[in-house]
Design a protein around this motif. Structure first.
Motif, mmCIF file in Angstrom:
data_model
loop_
_atom_site.group_PDB
_atom_site.id
_atom_site.type_symbol
_atom_site.label_atom_id
_atom_site.label_comp_id
_atom_site.label_asym_id
_atom_site.label_seq_id
_atom_site.Cartn_x
_atom_site.Cartn_y
_atom_site.Cartn_z
ATOM 1 N N TYR A 232 0.841 -1.194 0.000
ATOM 2 C CA TYR A 232 0.000 0.000 0.000
ATOM 3 C C TYR A 232 0.880 1.250 0.000
ATOM 4 C CZ TYR A 232 -3.964 -3.038 0.928
ATOM 5 O OH TYR A 232 -4.919 -4.007 0.818
ATOM 6 N N ALA A 233 0.353 2.330 -0.562
ATOM 7 C CA ALA A 233 1.125 3.565 -0.650
ATOM 8 C C ALA A 233 1.506 4.084 0.736
ATOM 9 C CB ALA A 233 0.339 4.629 -1.421
ATOM 10 N N ASP A 234 0.589 3.979 1.666
ATOM 11 C CA ASP A 234 0.844 4.396 3.034
ATOM 12 C C ASP A 234 -0.243 3.805 3.929
ATOM 13 O OD1 ASP A 234 -1.445 6.003 2.583
ATOM 14 O OD2 ASP A 234 -0.235 7.751 2.092
ATOM 15 N N GLN A 235 -0.181 4.147 5.215
ATOM 16 C CA GLN A 235 -1.132 3.568 6.168
ATOM 17 C C GLN A 235 -2.565 4.015 5.899
ATOM 18 O OE1 GLN A 235 0.212 3.903 10.188
ATOM 19 N NE2 GLN A 235 -1.853 3.684 11.027
ATOM 20 N N ALA A 236 -2.726 5.255 5.453
ATOM 21 C CA ALA A 236 -4.075 5.751 5.162
ATOM 22 C C ALA A 236 -4.692 4.985 3.988
ATOM 23 C CB ALA A 236 -4.022 7.246 4.851
ATOM 24 N N HIS A 237 -3.856 4.652 3.003
ATOM 25 C CA HIS A 237 -4.333 3.854 1.867
ATOM 26 C C HIS A 237 -4.817 2.488 2.338
ATOM 27 C CE1 HIS A 237 -3.257 1.827 -2.240
ATOM 28 N NE2 HIS A 237 -4.562 2.020 -2.119
ATOM 29 N N LEU A 238 -4.028 1.845 3.189
ATOM 30 C CA LEU A 238 -4.429 0.558 3.760
ATOM 31 C C LEU A 238 -5.753 0.691 4.501
ATOM 32 C CD1 LEU A 238 -4.030 -2.379 4.811
ATOM 33 C CD2 LEU A 238 -2.661 -1.398 6.658
ATOM 34 N N ALA A 239 -5.881 1.734 5.317
ATOM 35 C CA ALA A 239 -7.099 1.905 6.116
ATOM 36 C C ALA A 239 -8.330 2.057 5.233
ATOM 37 C CB ALA A 239 -6.949 3.114 7.038
ATOM 38 N N ARG A 240 -8.201 2.818 4.140
ATOM 39 C CA ARG A 240 -9.341 3.007 3.233
ATOM 40 C C ARG A 240 -9.740 1.685 2.577
ATOM 41 N NH1 ARG A 240 -6.333 7.560 1.755
ATOM 42 N NH2 ARG A 240 -5.624 6.522 -0.172
#
Length: 271
Positions: A232-240
């Motif tokens: 994932y690009a970053d943690q926010a991407h994973l969360a979405r």
């Protein structure tokens, strides 16, 4: 985890016996994955619905679902036991005689999928031990395999699915197997009921879910590390993405499924 017979190994990814006692009645999250699921409860009927869609709730002694992008809500009492199978998309053709796309997004009884297996739940209930039940299950699956002509998906489609699972971009996958992107989309959708891009996202999510479950069992959870390791690009991407597939964030999933585990690095989720 039971041993899968060699003849079934290309089609059955796993056979898991579960026998769980809960502190109170509740709801387990049935996570989306790239496998088809067949659950055979033995102590009480399985009650399951798609998340946030109570009108889809079913209750029975078997539950079959194809690929889905919405979590399942599995209702349980104080105790649950049974056998859960995960099938590859090829397993739908080999064992049930239909492409996985025919079962996408469905919650069906086993008898609806294969009438010859409709009495399998009662046969399992008639056995007193897990070993005996697993033997009955193996014989039934081998029998289903022998009954089918075993029409395989086209080799280039199988290769495309493997590439997408590994995270190869859709355009590059289409070039590799010699199809236009539009043609590839049609073939993959006909095979599993999802577009190549959605299947690829689902495969990435499934890998992340497996990693998080292992980390939780080890007691060493970092959502930020999980995002990096899962592509994932970053943690926010994973969360979405996690919220879209599971209906909750990774940390909320941990709180519900592993209440004693604490996650680190979850500020991007608003946890």
């Amino acid at each position: 985890m039971a041993t899968v017979h060699p003849a079934l190994a290309p089609y059955v990814r796993s056979i898991v016996v579960y026998d769980v006692t809960f502190g109170a009645p509740g709801v387990h999250i049935g996570m989306p994955s790239t496998g088809l699921t067949c659950v055979l409860p033995v102590d009480e009927p399985l009650e399951v619905a798609w998340d946030a869609a109570p009108h889809t709730r079913t209750s029975g002694w078997s539950s079959v679902s194809g690929l889905h992008t919405t979590a399942a809500a599995v209702h349980h009492g104080l105790h649950q036991s049974g056998i859960q199978l995960s099938l590859s998309p090829a397993g739908a053709r080999a064992l049930w005689g239909v492409p996985a796309s025919a079962l996408a997004g469905e919650l069906l009884a086993l008898g609806d999928v294969d009438a010859d297996l409709g009495d399998l739940p009662s046969r399992l209930a008639g056995e007193a031990t897990w070993d005996a039940r697993l033997e009955v299950l193996e014989r039934a699956l081998l029998g289903a395999l022998r009954r089918r002509e075993r029409a395989e998906s086209r080799p280039e489609v199988a290769r495309a699915m493997a590439l997408l699972t590994r995270g190869v971009p859709v355009a590059a996958t289409a070039d590799d197997v010699g199809y236009s992107r539009r043609r590839l989309t049609t073939l993959v959708r006909d095979e599993v009921g999802l577009s190549p891009k959605t299947y690829q996202r689902l495969a990435r999510f499934s890998r992340a879910h497996g990693r998080l479950r292992r980390d939780a069992l080890d007691g060493d959870v970092s959502v930020a590390r999980l995002a990096a390791e899962s592509g994932y690009a970053d943690q926010a991407h994973l969360a979405r993405e996690w919220t879209g597939f599971a209906g909750c964030s990774p940390t909320e999933w941990l709180r519900r499924e592993f209440p004693i585990v604490q996650a680190t690095g979850d500020r991007a989720e608003g946890a």
